[in-house]
Design an enzyme around this catalytic site. Sequence first.
Site, PDB file in Angstrom:
ATOM      1  N   HIS A 136       0.814  -1.221   0.000  1.00 28.08           N
ATOM      2  CA  HIS A 136       0.000   0.000   0.000  1.00 28.08           C
ATOM      3  C   HIS A 136       0.847   1.271   0.000  1.00 28.08           C
ATOM      4  O   HIS A 136       0.316   2.358  -0.232  1.00 28.08           O
ATOM      5  CB  HIS A 136      -1.000  -0.008   1.172  1.00 28.08           C
ATOM      6  CG  HIS A 136      -0.409   0.289   2.517  1.00 28.08           C
ATOM      7  ND1 HIS A 136      -0.128  -0.684   3.442  1.00 28.08           N
ATOM      8  CD2 HIS A 136      -0.057   1.459   3.105  1.00 28.08           C
ATOM      9  CE1 HIS A 136       0.361  -0.135   4.543  1.00 28.08           C
ATOM     10  NE2 HIS A 136       0.419   1.176   4.357  1.00 28.08           N
ATOM     11  N   ASP A 172       0.192  -7.650   1.651  1.00 27.06           N
ATOM     12  CA  ASP A 172       0.641  -6.255   1.734  1.00 27.06           C
ATOM     13  C   ASP A 172       2.163  -6.149   1.733  1.00 27.06           C
ATOM     14  O   ASP A 172       2.741  -5.325   2.441  1.00 27.06           O
ATOM     15  CB  ASP A 172       0.058  -5.559   2.968  1.00 27.06           C
ATOM     16  CG  ASP A 172       0.112  -4.031   2.850  1.00 27.06           C
ATOM     17  OD1 ASP A 172       0.237  -3.536   1.714  1.00 27.06           O
ATOM     18  OD2 ASP A 172       0.041  -3.352   3.880  1.00 27.06           O
ATOM     19  N   SER A 254       4.702   2.869   7.650  1.00 26.82           N
ATOM     20  CA  SER A 254       4.374   1.671   6.874  1.00 26.82           C
ATOM     21  C   SER A 254       5.555   1.239   6.027  1.00 26.82           C
ATOM     22  O   SER A 254       6.154   2.041   5.313  1.00 26.82           O
ATOM     23  CB  SER A 254       3.172   1.938   5.966  1.00 26.82           C
ATOM     24  OG  SER A 254       1.997   2.094   6.707  1.00 26.82           O
ATOM     25  N   LEU A 309      -5.307 -25.527  -0.202  1.00 24.00           N
ATOM     26  CA  LEU A 309      -5.868 -26.731   0.404  1.00 24.00           C
ATOM     27  C   LEU A 309      -7.020 -27.282  -0.424  1.00 24.00           C
ATOM     28  O   LEU A 309      -7.178 -28.487  -0.556  1.00 24.00           O
ATOM     29  CB  LEU A 309      -6.390 -26.426   1.814  1.00 24.00           C
ATOM     30  CG  LEU A 309      -5.378 -26.238   2.936  1.00 24.00           C
ATOM     31  CD1 LEU A 309      -6.101 -25.865   4.226  1.00 24.00           C
ATOM     32  CD2 LEU A 309      -4.570 -27.504   3.140  1.00 24.00           C
TER      33      LEU A 309
END
Length: 510
Positions: A136, A172, A254, A309
């Site tokens: 982001h 992310d 971030s 899975l």
Amino acid sequence: MKFRQILLVVVISAASAVGSVALYNYFTHSKTDGVGSAQNGFPANYAGYFDGKNFTPADPFDFTKAAATAAPAVVHIKTKIPAKKVSNDLPRRRSMLDDFFGDIFGDMGPNIVPEQRASGSGVIISEDGYIVTNNHVITNEANGNVADEITVTLHNRKTYKARVIGRDPSSDVAVLKIDGSGLPYLVYGNSDEIRLGQWVLAIGYPLTLETTVTAGIISATGRSININSRQTRKGDTPVESFIQTDAAVNSGNSGGALVNTDGQLIGINSAILAPTGTYAGYSFAIPVNIVKKIVGDLIQYGNVQRGYLGVSYIPTDGLNEEQVKSLGIPTNINGVYVSEAVADGGAFAAGIRKGDLITKVNNQPVQSGLQLSAQIVGFHPGDKVPVTYIRGGKEYTVNVVLKKRTDVVSTNIGQRLGADLATLDKTAAAKYGIEGGVAVTKINSDGILARSRVQQGFIITGVITSDGEREVTSVDELNDALQNLVGTVRVTGIYPGYSEAYTYPLNLGQ
């Protein structure tokens, strides 16, 4: 002579007093944990183990070495994300503003998302300039548009232009590259070994400040805050297993480093949970053990090699008591209820079936879909992963061979969504003012549509993923639109007799 007698009496009295105090202390005072004070002769903030005779201070914490080691490898990232048109082709829920301005302005056509400039942090992980950051930081979450200009400034204020090597919105994580050599870089630690209460440092460039170091402790591990689903791409599953700390993190942190007291990288700071948008005591980092695998795949392949899975599921922590009872789930066991095991999936081949309750993946407890995905993300297609499940009150553990997404196919879309579906006939479609759609004629209580609160009678007219919007007018088109998809997508549509368009998120499983 008198003087000698007086002096002797004084000495004997003093010795008796000292001896009495010593004996009293010896017999009446046991060893205790003490804090220094004026009474015991130590500074009031000097804590340690006090045995009445000797004082051993607690081990001091010195963060200067860790900060000096890590800070040079944490960089400031500035981006320019170009403007982009966003289509409004599919129907949406109307608002009062639409009703008021619609007749005046008519159809305004596509929306324009303006150019965006952003600032964040990153961590150099190799001496030749590979950098890990958050997706982001370099991407507009609203439309998925990636920055066309990325500038990286090092701790020593030297500046580089960076290019994108790869990115993974579902976790992310993104990888950048600058051209350099002999650069400072951080060494990976082991996030599986972190402990509650352990001291950590958060390093980054918050609020446009220069290099900033804050300290805190590990508050929790394996946290899910349901934030990565906003940017997860078509066909992928959100991955969240955050390290929660109370180290101060703000906008601009971030992509920065979370390090231990040895200066090793144990996480990438990614999010805060705050009502005001600024730090309020909780910050979240992606564990480095997840980061390592994703970064390795992005550098080697350009994308993440995911194994699946082949199950759709219902997390027990999202069910009420009545739902748990109706599904026959043991009330004293937490896990992930299997609502479907796809015939072509690895889970089905290993013996897992609808109604089983998965309690562990890779020997780690799972209570939600995000926790399940976080355990799977570290593996590749073809890897064997131990899965523990409950059936009929008995516990079983099997090794599931993970498959590629394209190999995990559900041939019956109605069965997969837990509903009876029918293609809307042309007469009904014309009556409702739409080109066509898929009518939901019956909903099973344990199906995906039921969990998304879709009501019987809903008409699906479109599917929305991060890759864009797609109109559907028949069951075959819906099946084709959702084929091979896992993770979270959205469907849009209408209810007969209502003019509004409704949108529902669907969790298609792992």
